[in-house]
Design an enzyme around this catalytic site. Structure first.
Site, PDB file in Angstrom:
ATOM      1  CD  GLU A  88      87.354  27.976  40.064  1.00 54.26           C
ATOM      2  OE1 GLU A  88      87.041  29.067  39.593  1.00 54.26           O
ATOM      3  OE2 GLU A  88      87.247  27.676  41.250  1.00 54.26           O
ATOM      4  CB  CYS A 122      87.185  27.146  44.319  1.00 53.46           C
ATOM      5  SG  CYS A 122      86.952  28.888  44.093  1.00 53.46           S
TER       6      CYS A 122
HETATM    7  P1  NAP Z   1      77.444  21.161  39.696  1.00 50.45           P
HETATM    8  O1  NAP Z   1      76.568  20.059  40.145  1.00 50.45           O
HETATM    9  O2  NAP Z   1      78.652  20.803  38.930  1.00 50.45           O
HETATM   10  O3  NAP Z   1      76.533  22.167  38.828  1.00 50.45           O
HETATM   11  C1  NAP Z   1      77.068  23.273  38.159  1.00 50.45           C
HETATM   12  C2  NAP Z   1      76.329  23.474  36.841  1.00 50.45           C
HETATM   13  O4  NAP Z   1      76.642  22.407  35.953  1.00 50.45           O
HETATM   14  C3  NAP Z   1      74.807  23.474  37.005  1.00 50.45           C
HETATM   15  O5  NAP Z   1      74.288  24.428  36.119  1.00 50.45           O
HETATM   16  C4  NAP Z   1      74.424  22.081  36.596  1.00 50.45           C
HETATM   17  O6  NAP Z   1      73.114  22.006  36.079  1.00 50.45           O
HETATM   18  C5  NAP Z   1      75.455  21.761  35.526  1.00 50.45           C
HETATM   19  N1  NAP Z   1      75.717  20.316  35.428  1.00 50.45           N
HETATM   20  C6  NAP Z   1      76.076  19.486  36.439  1.00 50.45           C
HETATM   21  N2  NAP Z   1      76.283  18.241  35.970  1.00 50.45           N
HETATM   22  C7  NAP Z   1      76.038  18.273  34.643  1.00 50.45           C
HETATM   23  C8  NAP Z   1      76.073  17.300  33.602  1.00 50.45           C
HETATM   24  N3  NAP Z   1      76.404  16.029  33.847  1.00 50.45           N
HETATM   25  N4  NAP Z   1      75.775  17.678  32.351  1.00 50.45           N
HETATM   26  C9  NAP Z   1      75.450  18.971  32.077  1.00 50.45           C
HETATM   27  N5  NAP Z   1      75.396  19.933  33.027  1.00 50.45           N
HETATM   28  C10 NAP Z   1      75.684  19.598  34.295  1.00 50.45           C
HETATM   29  O7  NAP Z   1      77.932  22.056  40.897  1.00 50.45           O
HETATM   30  P2  NAP Z   1      77.127  22.699  42.130  1.00 50.45           P
HETATM   31  O8  NAP Z   1      75.666  22.539  41.935  1.00 50.45           O
HETATM   32  O9  NAP Z   1      77.642  24.049  42.278  1.00 50.45           O
HETATM   33  O10 NAP Z   1      77.586  21.932  43.413  1.00 50.45           O
HETATM   34  C11 NAP Z   1      77.716  20.568  43.502  1.00 50.45           C
HETATM   35  C12 NAP Z   1      79.143  20.239  43.898  1.00 50.45           C
HETATM   36  O11 NAP Z   1      80.071  20.967  43.063  1.00 50.45           O
HETATM   37  C13 NAP Z   1      79.554  20.625  45.289  1.00 50.45           C
HETATM   38  O12 NAP Z   1      79.123  19.721  46.257  1.00 50.45           O
HETATM   39  C14 NAP Z   1      81.053  20.675  45.141  1.00 50.45           C
HETATM   40  O13 NAP Z   1      81.583  19.388  45.222  1.00 50.45           O
HETATM   41  C15 NAP Z   1      81.292  21.197  43.755  1.00 50.45           C
HETATM   42  N6  NAP Z   1      81.645  22.627  43.676  1.00 50.45           N
HETATM   43  C16 NAP Z   1      82.953  22.949  43.599  1.00 50.45           C
HETATM   44  C17 NAP Z   1      83.326  24.271  43.480  1.00 50.45           C
HETATM   45  C18 NAP Z   1      84.754  24.647  43.380  1.00 50.45           C
HETATM   46  O14 NAP Z   1      85.019  25.810  43.176  1.00 50.45           O
HETATM   47  N7  NAP Z   1      85.686  23.757  43.503  1.00 50.45           N
HETATM   48  C19 NAP Z   1      82.368  25.284  43.437  1.00 50.45           C
HETATM   49  C20 NAP Z   1      81.026  24.918  43.488  1.00 50.45           C
HETATM   50  C21 NAP Z   1      80.690  23.583  43.604  1.00 50.45           C
HETATM   51  P3  NAP Z   1      71.821  21.669  36.980  1.00 50.45           P
HETATM   52  O15 NAP Z   1      71.106  22.966  37.107  1.00 50.45           O
HETATM   53  O16 NAP Z   1      71.023  20.686  36.201  1.00 50.45           O
HETATM   54  O17 NAP Z   1      72.295  21.140  38.279  1.00 50.45           O
END
Ligand code: NAP
Length: 525
Positions: free
Chosen positions: A265, A302
């Protein structure tokens, strides 16, 4: 509160050896002990081995035993008491009442899945008995049931430290489906993750289940997350987060020698269509309610309403003006992490920097750390249609109003929006025809269509769909909230001519589980 900074691999607690993560209280920027050294390939290997070894036993637990396990997890989480609330508040900056509500939702959905497991409808038992005398060809005996896919990896989400993390919706639905779960904890709330992880670990022990039913790993997504998703013993994964993270992991899951379902998601801006009669009759009230929804949880839902699409004119001008005033009066709120606060600021700057979105208003600036300033922008339909970046999700309390010259342009804009979790119509009786015309487009675009409500607030129930076409999710056929989420982690198996003694209980001739089966085309009552 006794936090050790360890991972939970089966029944063991294991200290990692890679770069430590440490939670930061976003309201104060204070570092919270302990630190959590990350896992390595060795812990991934061990967790996957244990999960694989547990799978055949766990998936054949009785319906009652599995339901009882889910209820025990809920009981164990509640038994942590205020320590869990305090830690989750400190790690997320979210208000105490919100976290208390989230704990209720988390335990409620575990118990809801216990009910689902007991009812057994998810087994979807179908029986087509043999017809040896059928002409011109006899029919063989065929029976179908659903079985779990195998070990599932769950990525904890930053924005729901309880309800979409270690024991959240993905974990509950996978465990309900008979799949062992390995959680990759989110770095934003490791202490909350450890507390909840220990509650699940304790429930596994109390229910006398194989230890590999649950493991919890800390560490980098690129390293540990990718290693988990590409391990051959893992058969599915659930993710909530950014589009870039979701896509990177989805690609890893699809590039395996054996590709697996990866339910991500990712990004949704949840358009709201205030239709003309409603806008005229109650534009002011609507504008205030819209900003209320926009500001909920600092916009970190979200389902946050990031887009408003309506016909240009004095009614929309009045809506924008009232919404602008409400935005100006919006207090700054603490965001979940310094990284998310920075990404929000970057997103707002990028939107303003397109030169295509005019700023209507900004909220109060706030003097605390990591705070989000609400913002409202307006653009024309032609700019929206020509500038793809105007659809980029700005995760936080920012929204964009798209002014359309006429109904035809509005329909064009509706057709242009990407896949969404939700689309909302604000409408009165006189808007019925316009709504009817839009509906087929909205059905193609969104997982949930609302009338005269606001998209924030997702009921956990049987009829909920929290999903939608890309980029809202990576697989529009499913939901991550509600009882139907169990089907993501199941697959059908058909049994042809097996002797009754060899058949699983669910599909034995005598129907010992008293399931409502589809027998020879007829549903049993
Ligand atoms: P995220 O950066 O996507 O991280 C979520 C998970 O995915 C973390 O465990 C992260 O590991 C892992 N991950 C991220 N990039 C990766 C990659 N290239 N390869 C492998 N694993 C990866 O999300 P977030 O930390 O929750 O928030 C960052 C942004 O996500 C927000 O600013 C927002 O834009 C978006 N977000 C959207 C929603 C929604 O429901 N639409 C919800 C939450 C967040 P690490 O521990 O290494 O970071």
């Amino acid at each position: 509160m006794n936090l050790t900074g360890e991972m939970l691999i089966g029944r063991e607690a294991v200290k990692g050896s890679r770069d430590p993560i440490q939670a930061i209280n976003p309201a104060t920027n204070e570092r919270l002990d302990p630190s959590y050294p990350g896992g390595t390939q060795a812990e991934v290997e061990r967790a996957c081995e244990l999960a694989w070894n547990a799978f055949d036993t766990y998936r054949e637990t009785s319906l009652e035993a599995r339901a009882k396990f889910l209820e025990t997890v809920a009981d164990e989480i509640e038994a942590i008491g205020d320590d869990l609330i305090e830690r989750a508040v400190a790690e997320s900056g979210l208000p105490q009442a919100r976290i208390q509500g989230e704990r209720g939702r988390t335990c409620g959905q575990l118990r809801m899945f216990a009910r689902v497991v007991r009812a057994g409808e998810w087994l979807d038992v179908r029986v087509d008995p043999a017809l040896p005398d059928r002409q011109p060809m006899p029919r063989v005996d065929l029976r179908q049931r659903h079985v779990g896919l195998g070990p599932v990896v769950v990525f904890g989400a930053s924005n729901f430290p309880l309800a979409f993390s270690v024991a959240g919706g993905d974990t509950a639905s996978a465990l309900a489906a008979g799949c062992p779960v390995i959680v990759k904890a989110h770095a934003a709330h490791p202490g909350t993750s450890e507390l909840v992880g220990r509650a699940i670990q304790s429930a596994v022990k109390k229910c006398d289940l194989p230890e590999g039913v649950f493991s919890l790993i800390f560490g980098s997504g690129r390293e540990v997350g990718t290693a988990l998703v590409t391990d051959s013993r893992v058969k599915a994964a659930g993710f909530t987060g950014s589009r870039s993270g979701g896509l990177a992991l989805w690609k890893a899951a699809q590039s395996r020698p054996e590709p697996i379902p990866f339910y991500a998601e990712m990004s949704s801006i949840n358009p709201v269509f205030p239709l003309p009669a409603a806008l005229k009759a109650r534009g002011e009230e609507m504008a205030k309610a819209f900003v209320g929804s926009l500001n909920m949880g600092a916009g970190q839902f979200c389902t946050n309403p990031g887009l408003v699409i309506a016909l240009k004119g004095p009614e929309l001008d009045a809506f924008v003006s009232v919404a602008g005033e409400a935005v100006k009066g919006s207090a700054a709120q603490t965001m979940l992490t310094p990284g998310i606060a920075e990404a929000y600021q970057h997103g707002v700057d990028a939107l303003a920097g397109t030169g295509k979105a005019k700023e209507v208003a900004r909220g109060e600036k706030g003097d605390g750390s990591n705070q989000c300033q609400t913002a409202l922008f307006v653009t024309s339909a032609s700019d929206f249609l020509n500038e793809q970046s105007l659809q980029d999700e700005v995760f936080g309390a920012t929204s964009l109003v798209v002014e359309c010259a006429d109904q035809a342009e509005l329909e064009k804009v509706a057709e242009h929006v990407e896949g969404q979790l939700t689309i909302t119509l604000q409408m009165d009786d006189a808007d019925l025809e316009a709504a009817r015309k839009l509906l087929p487009t909205l059905e193609r675009k969104a997982g949930r269509i609302l009338v005269n409500g606001w998209p924030t607030g997702v009921e956990v129930c049987d009829a909920m769909v929290h999903g939608g076409p890309f980029p809202a999710t990576s697989d529009s056929r499913t939901t991550s909230v509600g009882t139907a989420a169990i089907y993501r982690f199941l697959r059908p198996v058909s049994y042809q001519n097996l002797p009754d003694g060899l058949l699983p209980e669910a599909i034995k001739e005598s129907n010992p589980l008293h399931l409502k089966r589809l027998v020879d085309g007829k549903r049993e009552s």
